[in-house]
Design an enzyme around this catalytic site. Structure first.
Site, mmCIF file in Angstrom:
data_model
loop_
_atom_site.group_PDB
_atom_site.id
_atom_site.type_symbol
_atom_site.label_atom_id
_atom_site.label_comp_id
_atom_site.label_asym_id
_atom_site.label_seq_id
_atom_site.Cartn_x
_atom_site.Cartn_y
_atom_site.Cartn_z
ATOM 1 N N LYS A 220 46.496 59.668 41.354
ATOM 2 C CA LYS A 220 47.367 60.712 41.890
ATOM 3 C C LYS A 220 46.842 62.107 41.602
ATOM 4 O O LYS A 220 47.214 63.059 42.292
ATOM 5 C CB LYS A 220 48.790 60.529 41.364
ATOM 6 C CG LYS A 220 49.393 59.178 41.710
ATOM 7 C CD LYS A 220 49.278 58.884 43.188
ATOM 8 C CE LYS A 220 49.907 57.589 43.641
ATOM 9 N NZ LYS A 220 49.373 56.369 43.130
ATOM 10 N N TYR B 46 56.468 43.182 42.948
ATOM 11 C CA TYR B 46 56.049 44.458 42.366
ATOM 12 C C TYR B 46 56.423 44.561 40.887
ATOM 13 O O TYR B 46 57.576 44.311 40.512
ATOM 14 C CB TYR B 46 56.694 45.627 43.142
ATOM 15 C CG TYR B 46 56.331 46.962 42.567
ATOM 16 C CD1 TYR B 46 55.076 47.518 42.804
ATOM 17 C CD2 TYR B 46 57.216 47.653 41.746
ATOM 18 C CE1 TYR B 46 54.726 48.740 42.250
ATOM 19 C CE2 TYR B 46 56.872 48.877 41.187
ATOM 20 C CZ TYR B 46 55.617 49.402 41.444
ATOM 21 O OH TYR B 46 55.264 50.601 40.886
ATOM 22 N N TYR C 146 49.090 47.660 38.851
ATOM 23 C CA TYR C 146 48.168 47.989 39.947
ATOM 24 C C TYR C 146 46.750 47.458 39.678
ATOM 25 O O TYR C 146 46.283 46.534 40.348
ATOM 26 C CB TYR C 146 48.115 49.512 40.155
ATOM 27 C CG TYR C 146 49.428 50.082 40.621
ATOM 28 C CD1 TYR C 146 49.760 50.095 41.973
ATOM 29 C CD2 TYR C 146 50.345 50.615 39.717
ATOM 30 C CE1 TYR C 146 50.959 50.615 42.417
ATOM 31 C CE2 TYR C 146 51.551 51.143 40.147
ATOM 32 C CZ TYR C 146 51.851 51.138 41.493
ATOM 33 O OH TYR C 146 53.045 51.652 41.934
HETATM 34 C C1 LIG Z 1 47.455 52.989 39.047
HETATM 35 C C2 LIG Z 1 47.664 52.964 40.503
HETATM 36 N N1 LIG Z 1 46.740 52.362 41.274
HETATM 37 C C3 LIG Z 1 46.883 52.275 42.615
HETATM 38 C C4 LIG Z 1 47.980 52.806 43.241
HETATM 39 C C5 LIG Z 1 48.085 52.643 44.715
HETATM 40 O O1 LIG Z 1 47.730 53.828 45.385
HETATM 41 P P1 LIG Z 1 48.384 54.145 46.791
HETATM 42 O O2 LIG Z 1 49.858 54.278 46.535
HETATM 43 O O3 LIG Z 1 47.742 55.406 47.220
HETATM 44 O O4 LIG Z 1 48.124 53.007 47.707
HETATM 45 C C6 LIG Z 1 48.977 53.450 42.480
HETATM 46 C C7 LIG Z 1 50.171 54.002 43.155
HETATM 47 O O5 LIG Z 1 51.149 54.327 42.585
HETATM 48 C C8 LIG Z 1 48.803 53.535 41.077
HETATM 49 O O6 LIG Z 1 49.718 54.130 40.299
#
Ligand SMILES: Cc1ncc(COP(=O)(O)O)c(C=O)c1O
Length: 329
Positions: free
Chosen positions: A52, A260, A286
């Protein structure tokens, strides 16, 4: 093209790329696996880092242009995006308000602790839709005389996605300078800003190999249309005469597990393996899920000996503390 967009410096770029020789060797076993590399967006430098930071460089700049004094965003209780947004606000001299799903947990650890440390005002949404609560919070802040700027879930709009257009250009330049070629880039995909930005950056820079998003929460049939729309809108925003269709996105949704933020055995194994083979920390929601997917694909022979596979580490490591009981041996 990107230089036309206002940008605020929030992190350290380019982020490092390094090999993962021990992990590559362990996964290779008796077979013929690829050589693994990692790009360290967990090391962007802003309050424990993460993907981010890149999006927020463009979003915060836009907020400043618009004269805002408070960033509002939404997310899950352990949202990395919310934590990075609050940290970015602090660094840019702005206030922050976070609308988080559910109720305040008894144990305020991981990202929630960091939200508090960087000075965020937290609003717990219960089971109500986050966007509706965020709109109410924006009204409340305006009535207090604040000037709020609303950032969508994950910072995934055409302004935020520009961060990952820039990231792809950065990677291509690093690869060229080090005489490296990556046959595939693998990462966690969720709200779409990362993958659509990477896809646009790939077209702009001529990278034609695999850009493989491992979905963390959405079936591909839901995510791909979102990616197409966001990539097209981002191209338009930066003035790039490029258009996208579904064929431009590779999303693997075979690793959604229990849903999730539900950490299962594949994520747990991936987290402990990366930590023990490489001293590399990945997260339960993630990067742990994306790495578990990559590990499974390697074991199934998806990548060949001699290929270079880049795991794009998108951050999220503060969440490991919120999963301590499930993670510890
Ligand atoms: C650690 C991490 N990786 C990947 C993502 C996924 O990215 P995107 O939301 O741009 O697909 C996020 C999203 O919150 C994240 O916090």
């Amino acid at each position: 093209m990107l230089t036309a967009l206002p940008r605020t410096s929030l992190g350290f770029f380019p982020t490092p790329i390094h090999a993962l020789p021990n992990l590559s060797a362990r996964l290779r076993g008796q077979g013929h696996g690829p050589t693994l590399w990692v790009k360290r967006d967990d090391q962007t430098g802003l309050a424990a880092g993460g993907n981010k930071t890149r999006k927020l460089e463009f979003l915060v700049a836009d907020a400043l242009v618009q004269g805002a004094d408070t960033l509002i965003t939404v997310g899950a209780p352990q949202s990395n995006h919310a934590r990075q947004t609050a940290a970015a606000a602090a660094k840019a001299g702005l206030k922050s308000a976070l609308v988080l799903r559910g109720v305040a947990p008894a144990d305020r650890t991981g990202n929630i602790l960091l939200d508090d440390l960087v000075g965020a005002e937290i609003f717990w949404a219960g089971t109500r839709p986050l966007e509706a609560v965020a709109a109410e919070v924006a009204e409340e802040l305006s009535s207090r005389g604040q000037r709020p700027y609303l950032i969508p879930l994950g910072g995934s709009n055409p302004i935020g996605a520009a961060g990952y257009v820039a990231a792809m250009l950065e990677l291509v330049e690093q690869a060229r300078d080090s005489n490296l070629h990556f046959d595939a880039i693998v990462f966690a995909t969720s709200s779409g800003g990362t993958q659509s930005g990477l896809a646009l950056g790939a077209k702009l820079s001529g990278y034609t190999d695999r850009v493989l998003g491992i979905s963390v929460d959405h079936p591909a049939e839901h995510l791909v249309p979102l990616l197409v729309g966001l990539a097209n809108a981002t191209a338009q925003r930066i003035g790039a005469p490029i258009s996208f269709g579904a064929q431009d996105f590779e999303v693997n949704d075979h690793y959604l597990g229990g849903g999730y933020a539900v950490m299962g055995e594949p994520e747990r194994e991936a987290i402990r393996l990366c930590a023990q083979a490489e001293g590399l920390l990945i997260d339960p929601v993630y990067t742990g899920r994306a790495m578990a997917g990559l590990i499974d694909l390697i074991r199934k022979g998806e990548f060949k000996a001699g290929q270079n596979v880049l795991f794009w580490h998108t951050g999220g490591t503060p969440a490991i503390y919120a999963y301590a009981r499930q993670l510890i041996a």
